[in-house]
Motif scaffolding. Structure first.
Motif, short mmCIF file in Angstrom:
data_model
loop_
_atom_site.label_atom_id
_atom_site.label_comp_id
_atom_site.label_asym_id
_atom_site.label_seq_id
_atom_site.Cartn_x
_atom_site.Cartn_y
_atom_site.Cartn_z
N GLU A 105 0.83 -1.21 0.00
CA GLU A 105 0.00 0.00 0.00
C GLU A 105 0.86 1.25 0.00
O GLU A 105 0.57 2.22 -0.71
N ASN A 106 1.94 1.23 0.76
CA ASN A 106 2.84 2.39 0.82
C ASN A 106 3.58 2.59 -0.50
O ASN A 106 3.87 3.73 -0.90
N MET A 107 3.92 1.48 -1.17
CA MET A 107 4.57 1.59 -2.46
C MET A 107 3.64 2.21 -3.50
O MET A 107 4.08 2.96 -4.38
N GLU A 108 2.37 1.91 -3.39
CA GLU A 108 1.39 2.49 -4.31
C GLU A 108 1.31 4.01 -4.13
O GLU A 108 1.02 4.75 -5.07
N LYS A 109 1.57 4.46 -2.91
CA LYS A 109 1.50 5.90 -2.61
C LYS A 109 2.80 6.63 -2.95
O LYS A 109 2.80 7.86 -3.08
N ALA A 110 3.90 5.88 -3.06
CA ALA A 110 5.20 6.50 -3.30
C ALA A 110 5.23 7.20 -4.66
O ALA A 110 4.80 6.64 -5.66
N LYS A 111 5.73 8.43 -4.68
CA LYS A 111 5.82 9.19 -5.92
C LYS A 111 7.05 8.80 -6.74
O LYS A 111 7.08 8.95 -7.96
N SER B 166 11.98 2.79 -19.51
CA SER B 166 10.67 2.21 -19.81
C SER B 166 9.59 3.19 -19.35
O SER B 166 9.55 3.56 -18.18
N GLN B 167 8.74 3.63 -20.30
CA GLN B 167 7.68 4.57 -19.97
C GLN B 167 6.33 3.96 -20.31
O GLN B 167 6.12 3.45 -21.41
N VAL B 168 5.42 3.99 -19.33
CA VAL B 168 4.08 3.43 -19.52
C VAL B 168 3.14 4.51 -20.02
O VAL B 168 3.04 5.59 -19.42
N GLU B 169 2.48 4.22 -21.12
CA GLU B 169 1.48 5.11 -21.69
C GLU B 169 0.24 4.29 -21.99
O GLU B 169 0.27 3.39 -22.83
N ASP B 170 -0.85 4.61 -21.31
CA ASP B 170 -2.08 3.83 -21.42
C ASP B 170 -1.79 2.39 -21.03
O ASP B 170 -1.32 2.13 -19.94
N ALA C 269 6.32 7.80 -10.50
CA ALA C 269 4.96 7.34 -10.75
C ALA C 269 4.20 8.22 -11.73
O ALA C 269 3.34 7.75 -12.47
N GLU C 270 4.49 9.52 -11.73
CA GLU C 270 3.81 10.48 -12.62
C GLU C 270 4.83 11.39 -13.29
O GLU C 270 5.37 12.29 -12.65
N PRO C 271 5.13 11.17 -14.58
CA PRO C 271 4.71 10.05 -15.41
C PRO C 271 5.42 8.76 -14.98
O PRO C 271 6.46 8.82 -14.31
N GLU C 272 4.87 7.64 -15.36
CA GLU C 272 5.41 6.36 -14.94
C GLU C 272 6.61 5.98 -15.81
O GLU C 272 6.45 5.49 -16.93
N ILE C 273 7.79 6.25 -15.28
CA ILE C 273 9.03 5.97 -16.01
C ILE C 273 9.99 5.20 -15.11
O ILE C 273 10.19 5.57 -13.95
N PHE C 274 10.58 4.16 -15.66
CA PHE C 274 11.59 3.36 -14.96
C PHE C 274 12.90 3.50 -15.71
O PHE C 274 12.94 3.42 -16.94
N ILE D 125 12.47 12.08 -14.35
CA ILE D 125 13.40 11.29 -15.15
C ILE D 125 13.25 11.74 -16.60
O ILE D 125 12.15 11.73 -17.15
N THR D 126 14.35 12.17 -17.20
CA THR D 126 14.32 12.67 -18.57
C THR D 126 14.90 11.63 -19.52
O THR D 126 16.06 11.23 -19.37
N ILE D 127 14.11 11.21 -20.49
CA ILE D 127 14.58 10.27 -21.50
C ILE D 127 15.37 11.05 -22.55
O ILE D 127 14.88 12.05 -23.07
#
Length: 289
Positions: free
Chosen positions: A39-45, A106-110, A80-85, A252-254
């Motif tokens: 739950e805490n990981m879900e809240k982490a920015k 890795s960037q999540v889009e939709d 988390a916002e945007p979701e980039i690893f 995080i800048t690609i």
């Protein structure tokens, strides 16, 4: 009579103190820790950390066998916002002393994940469906925590107290994790993991109830992969992911060169990686002559 009343009041006060003193204490279990950590990981920015993956294998052909070690180490960061690893590190192969730098975004889009991979000053881009079993969510391997065992004693990581939880996972679950790391485990889906078990250790910070580390250790993969007369058998595989900091990564800048890379299929990326490795082997052999 007065003494009896006084003793009665004292007794009630003592009983109340004991009763209410225990009300604020919550029993700590493996299940409750995993639930709260998730739950805490879900809240982490955001978070930052590092990863270390090591493989030891045996390669044999026509009665001749040799051992080879392969590893990948690097730093990781996630927003988390945007979701980039993002992971930046080095892949090493003991055979001929090969070493190669890698840079992966890795960037999540939709419902899609766009992966940018840089090696030897070249960038490739591919698109895949979002898979919950990805590296940045390795902490979810603990599931709901019901099958985990909580150690009686805590440990310390950099002077911070951590809970230690352990469990074992089946070969099928282990195979799913290895499938995420296609770049290092090409052909791994050809193996039979049914008889394999892996040990999982999860450490959770006591003060924040957030993951501190997740490690997976497997030894002896049983049957190996056989292709064109060559058999590859994994003696051991180790994956360790450490989470060192939370909510400190602003963005995080690609890189522009990564964004401008030509799109290819995931399979083509693996072929390109193999080609690059073969090129590195040829160059190393030439230098050794």
């Amino acid at each position: 009579m007065r003494k009896k009343i006084v003793w009665l009041l004292v007794s009630v006060m003592l009983l109340s103190a004991v009763a209410f003193g225990g009300c604020g204490k919550k029993e700590v279990t493996a299940e409750s820790l995993v639930k709260e950590a998730n739950e805490n990981m879900e809240k982490a920015k955001s978070y930052a950390g590092d990863m270390d993956m090591q493989m030891s294998m045996n390669i044999s052909s026509e009665g001749v066998a040799m051992d080879m070690d392969m590893g990948m180490k690097g730093t990781i960061e996630y927003t988390a916002e945007p979701e980039i690893f993002h992971m930046k590190g080095t892949m090493d192969m003991s055979l001929l002393g090969l070493s190669m730098d890698m840079d992966i975004y890795s960037q999540v889009e939709d419902d899609k994940a766009i992966v940018y991979m840089g090696m030897m000053d070249e960038w490739m881009k591919s698109e895949t469906e979002v898979d919950e079993s990805n590296m940045q969510e390795l902490y979810t391997i603990a599931g709901d925590g019901k099958d985990m065992t909580l150690a009686e004693e805590t440990e310390k990581i950099d002077d911070r107290e951590v809970y230690v939880l352990t469990t074992t996972i089946t070969g099928e679950e282990f195979e799913e994790i290895m499938g995420v790391m296609e770049g290092m485990t090409e052909g791994i889906d050809e193996m039979n993991w049914s008889d394999v078990q892996a040990n999982v250790t999860m450490k959770i910070y006591k003060d924040t109830v957030l993951p501190a580390s997740v490690s997976i250790e497997m030894s002896d993969s049983g049957e190996g992969i056989e292709s064109e007369g060559v058999t590859v058998k994994f003696n051991s595989i180790s994956v360790v992911m450490n989470y060192t900091d939370f909510d400190s990564v602003d963005s995080i800048t690609i890189p522009e060169e990564a964004l401008a890379a030509q799109s290819v299929d995931s399979g083509d990326i693996l072929d390109e990686e193999e080609s690059i490795l073969e090129s590195e082997v040829s160059e190393t052999e030439t230098e050794a002559q």
